[in-house]
Design a protein around this motif. Structure first.
Motif, PDB file in Angstrom:
ATOM      1  N   LEU A 104       0.694  -1.297  -0.260  1.00 29.22           N
ATOM      2  CA  LEU A 104      -0.069   0.008  -0.133  1.00 29.22           C
ATOM      3  C   LEU A 104       1.052   1.215   0.308  1.00 29.22           C
ATOM      4  N   THR A 105       1.436   1.458   0.854  1.00 31.00           N
ATOM      5  CA  THR A 105       2.805   2.410   1.057  1.00 31.00           C
ATOM      6  C   THR A 105       3.460   2.876  -0.405  1.00 31.00           C
ATOM      7  N   VAL A 106       3.495   1.129  -1.078  1.00 34.66           N
ATOM      8  CA  VAL A 106       4.483   1.522  -3.160  1.00 34.66           C
ATOM      9  C   VAL A 106       3.398   2.456  -3.500  1.00 34.66           C
ATOM     10  N   GLY A 107       2.300   2.583  -3.754  1.00 35.73           N
ATOM     11  CA  GLY A 107       0.743   2.676  -4.607  1.00 35.73           C
ATOM     12  C   GLY A 107       1.127   4.206  -3.839  1.00 35.73           C
ATOM     13  N   MET A 108       1.140   4.563  -2.454  1.00 36.99           N
ATOM     14  CA  MET A 108       0.844   5.830  -2.066  1.00 36.99           C
ATOM     15  C   MET A 108       1.822   6.403  -2.784  1.00 36.99           C
ATOM     16  N   GLY A 109       3.309   6.303  -3.316  1.00 37.53           N
ATOM     17  CA  GLY A 109       3.927   7.016  -3.512  1.00 37.53           C
ATOM     18  C   GLY A 109       4.327   6.986  -4.981  1.00 37.53           C
ATOM     19  N   ILE A 110       3.606   6.880  -5.957  1.00 39.16           N
ATOM     20  CA  ILE A 110       3.274   6.983  -7.459  1.00 39.16           C
ATOM     21  C   ILE A 110       1.955   8.171  -7.241  1.00 39.16           C
ATOM     22  N   ASP A 111       2.763   8.707  -7.856  1.00 38.00           N
ATOM     23  CA  ASP A 111       1.889  10.539  -8.756  1.00 38.00           C
ATOM     24  C   ASP A 111       1.449  10.310  -9.937  1.00 38.00           C
ATOM     25  N   VAL A 112       0.130   9.812 -10.283  1.00 39.86           N
ATOM     26  CA  VAL A 112       0.259   9.338 -11.937  1.00 39.86           C
ATOM     27  C   VAL A 112       0.109  10.920 -12.563  1.00 39.86           C
ATOM     28  N   ARG A 113      -0.601  12.343 -12.233  1.00 36.46           N
ATOM     29  CA  ARG A 113      -0.084  13.622 -12.703  1.00 36.46           C
ATOM     30  C   ARG A 113       1.518  13.953 -12.966  1.00 36.46           C
ATOM     31  N   THR A 114       2.810  13.126 -12.156  1.00 34.34           N
ATOM     32  CA  THR A 114       3.955  13.841 -12.491  1.00 34.34           C
ATOM     33  C   THR A 114       4.227  12.133 -13.780  1.00 34.34           C
ATOM     34  N   ILE A 115       3.407  11.354 -13.850  1.00 32.26           N
ATOM     35  CA  ILE A 115       3.965   9.830 -14.202  1.00 32.26           C
ATOM     36  C   ILE A 115       3.526  10.324 -16.135  1.00 32.26           C
ATOM     37  N   TRP A 116       2.453  11.168 -15.779  1.00 29.12           N
ATOM     38  CA  TRP A 116       1.633  11.410 -17.151  1.00 29.12           C
ATOM     39  C   TRP A 116       2.583  12.573 -17.365  1.00 29.12           C
ATOM     40  N   GLU A 117       3.102  13.067 -16.962  1.00 31.20           N
ATOM     41  CA  GLU A 117       3.602  14.371 -17.306  1.00 31.20           C
ATOM     42  C   GLU A 117       5.216  14.529 -18.486  1.00 31.20           C
ATOM     43  N   ASN A 118       5.930  12.737 -17.431  1.00 38.33           N
ATOM     44  CA  ASN A 118       7.010  12.648 -17.375  1.00 38.33           C
ATOM     45  C   ASN A 118       7.052  11.405 -18.320  1.00 38.33           C
ATOM     46  N   LEU A 119       5.611  10.574 -18.924  1.00 33.26           N
ATOM     47  CA  LEU A 119       5.108   9.628 -19.577  1.00 33.26           C
ATOM     48  C   LEU A 119       6.439   9.182 -20.057  1.00 33.26           C
ATOM     49  N   GLY A 120       6.955   9.754 -21.550  1.00 36.91           N
ATOM     50  CA  GLY A 120       7.843   8.774 -22.241  1.00 36.91           C
ATOM     51  C   GLY A 120       9.242   8.521 -22.100  1.00 36.91           C
TER      52      GLY A 120
END
Length: 587
Positions: free
Chosen positions: A290-306
């Motif tokens: 659960l703590t691993v999943g909480m560290g994922i920022d979807v917006r940051t991933i989307w902005e730096n997806l490539g």
């Protein structure tokens, strides 16, 4: 208002237990590992998901976690319990036999991958100290996720275990080396490393010496109470005490947990300890995920997806190729090297620790650390997919050999004897006389200690627990023999075994013909009534004393035994037909 009605700790507990109650059954229904489910739930309820909207919608407080740091102690406990259970599956003899793999293959794998990653990152513009820190962090693989998927008995599991053990050992010097590379910290870092090495060595030696003498006595006392709560308390005392002992001298707590598992594995109580700890390990590991999943920022991933996708693919590909090639050079089969390489490509939970150490030592910038933390979280999320991909590719590369009745570590399947009183020991004597391997289990700690001293192969455990029998290898057993003088328990165990293993031969001791009929109905292959055997033995003795030749006597005894058993079987079968139940009184 919510802080007055429900504390944050209670709210977090509600979310965790709710996730466990929903995720595990839901993903099990679709035959998907709950690892992915826990990470996705963490992403959903964490501060980058619904947890970030608590101030706008106050009711979300009850179903989200806004401060992941509150869960870190529980996540660390999950990793500690996991390493402890891994230690239970090993032994010092097995580790000694694996020393070339651990310090040969394990060291070579970490050194080659970290060097290649550091060289690539340095060419991309990262300063060399930061590149070394990132290379070492990304070269690590996940003990918490890999070993539960492979076990430690399969060829893939043994190869992965050797590399993961070395990585776990290397975490401490890696972190101290990063501290030594930090600005103005070289001298302190090297002194600290030296102190940790000699103090840690003393603690490990002390634990091994004390544990050899103290642990069997501690668990013997706990077993005599016949209380699962006392046994669980003794187990947690050993695990947490060992972890604190190594942590106090600067070693990782998981080193102490692994050592505690190894020491208990040498006692006859290891199967019971492993069974009683299993639920706690699974729940605590779920908290970590659960703590691993909480560290994922979807917006940051989307902005730096490539760039993130490229980094994930590049790191996983490099690790898979290097690991696979090294295994092939060490003589592993193509299928084993392929599957292990793809699975070991996943990053590790300790990667996050090393990244934090490199960042605090000012070797990498906070933005760089966050980028690779996201890459690591994504890699952990797709680890089950890598495991599946590895199996598929391995089958394409090389067909798997057929199972020929031996376990993966070369041990012959053995007869399991449930209950080790007078009857159980007599059965063991006869099996030994005819060179048939066996393993006995009994819940009487004093009896097990005495039998071990007399040379019998016996362990302490509760035979009524399916998980304990699984750990003893009941699925590979040629037969299971129930010798306990507890009719209801014998029927219940027989029913469970027959339901789980339809083809398993089950031979059970019965008090009389009525009990034998009940055992046949429960699924026993053969039920042996004590009253019948005593009568047959008396008849044999009388006939021989009267001068009847031994051959005809033995033949008639066998004939009468078979006739009586068939009558009991038929009576048990008739009782399954509702319209005939009233006619069974004549038997």
């Amino acid at each position: 208002m919510h802080s007055e009605t429900l504390s944050p700790v209670m709210s977090d507990a509600l979310v965790i237990l709710g996730a466990a109650g929903i995720v595990i059954p839901l993903f099990a229904r679709f035959r998907i590992t709950p690892v992915i489910g826990f990470i996705l739930v963490g992403l959903l309820v964490g501060p980058y998901g619904l947890g970030g909207m608590v101030y706008e919608h106050e009711w979300l407080f009850y179903v989200t976690i806004t401060d992941p740091e509150r869960l870190e102690p529980f996540a660390e406990l999950g990793i500690i319990l996991l390493l402890f259970t891994i230690g239970l599956e090993l032994s010092f003899n097995r580790l000694w036999a694996m020393r070339k793999l651990v310090f040969g293959l394990g060291a070579l794998e970490l050194l080659v991958i970290s060097t290649l990653l550091a060289a690539f990152l340095s060419m991309m513009g990262q300063f060399w100290t930061g590149a070394v820190g990132l290379g070492l962090a990304l070269a690590l693989s996940s003990t918490a996720l890999v070993l539960p998927m492979t076990g430690t008995q399969t060829p893939v599991g043994r190869a992965a275990l050797s590399m993961l053990l070395f990585e776990d050992i290397a975490i401490v010097p890696i972190i101290f080396m990063l501290g030594a590379m930090a600005p103005y910290a070289q001298a302190d870092g090297l002194n600290g490393l030296f102190d940790t090495v000699w103090q840690g060595l003393l603690v490990v030696i002390a634990m091994m010496v004390i544990g050899r003498f103290a642990l069997p006595r501690l668990f013997a006392q706990a077993a005599r109470t016949k209380s699962p709560e006392v046994f669980l308390g003794a187990t947690l005392l050993v695990v947490i005490g060992a972890s604190l002992a190594t942590a106090l001298v600067g070693l990782s707590p998981i080193v102490g947990a692994l050592l505690a598992g190894l020491l208990i594995a040498e006692t006859e109580y290891h199967a019971e300890v492993a069974g009683i700890m299993e639920p706690f390990k699974g729940l605590a590991l779920g908290v970590f995920l659960l703590t691993v999943g909480m560290g994922i920022d979807v917006r940051t991933i989307w902005e730096n997806l490539g760039s993130i996708a490229l980094a994930v693919v590049a790191v996983l590909t490099l690790k898979a190729i290097v690991t696979g090639v090294l295994l092939r050079l060490m003589g592993a089969r193509r299928s084993t090297a392929t599957e292990t390489g793809i699975l070991m490509a996943s990053p590790s939970e300790t990667t996050l620790i090393v990244l934090a150490a490199a960042s605090s030592a000012l070797l990498i910038q906070p933005g760089t650390a966050q980028f690779w933390q996201i890459v690591t979280a994504i890699g952990l999320t797709i680890t089950p997919l890598l495991a599946r991909l590895g199996q598929v590719v391995a089958r394409r590369v090389e067909p798997q050999p057929k199972f020929e009745g031996f376990s993966e570590d070369g041990e012959e399947p053995r007869v399991i004897i449930l209950g080790f009183g007078r009857v159980g020991r007599l059965v063991a004597d006869m099996l030994t006389r005819h060179d048939q391997p066996y393993l006995a289990i009994d819940s009487d700690a004093d009896l097990i200690e005495r039998c071990k001293r007399e040379g019998y192969k016996a362990v302490f455990g509760n035979a009524a627990r399916a998980d304990v029998l699984e750990r003893l290898g009941v699925e590979r057993a040629p037969a299971v023999i129930l010798t306990m003088d507890e009719p209801i328990l014998a029927q219940r165990i027989t029913r469970k075994l027959r339901s789980a293993y339809p083809d398993l031969p089950i031979v059970a001791r019965a008090r009389d013909s009525i009990h034998a009929a009940e055992l046949y109905k429960a699924g026993a292959s053969t039920a042996v009534p004590e009253t019948l055997e005593s009568s047959l033995q008396l008849s044999e003795a009388v006939l021989v004393d009267l001068g009847v030749p031994m051959g005809p006597v033995i033949a008639s005894i066998h004939e009468k035994r078979d006739e009586f058993r068939e009558r009991i079987r038929q009576g048990a079968a008739l009782e399954h037909k509702p319209k005939l139940r009233t006619s069974t009184a004549e038997s």
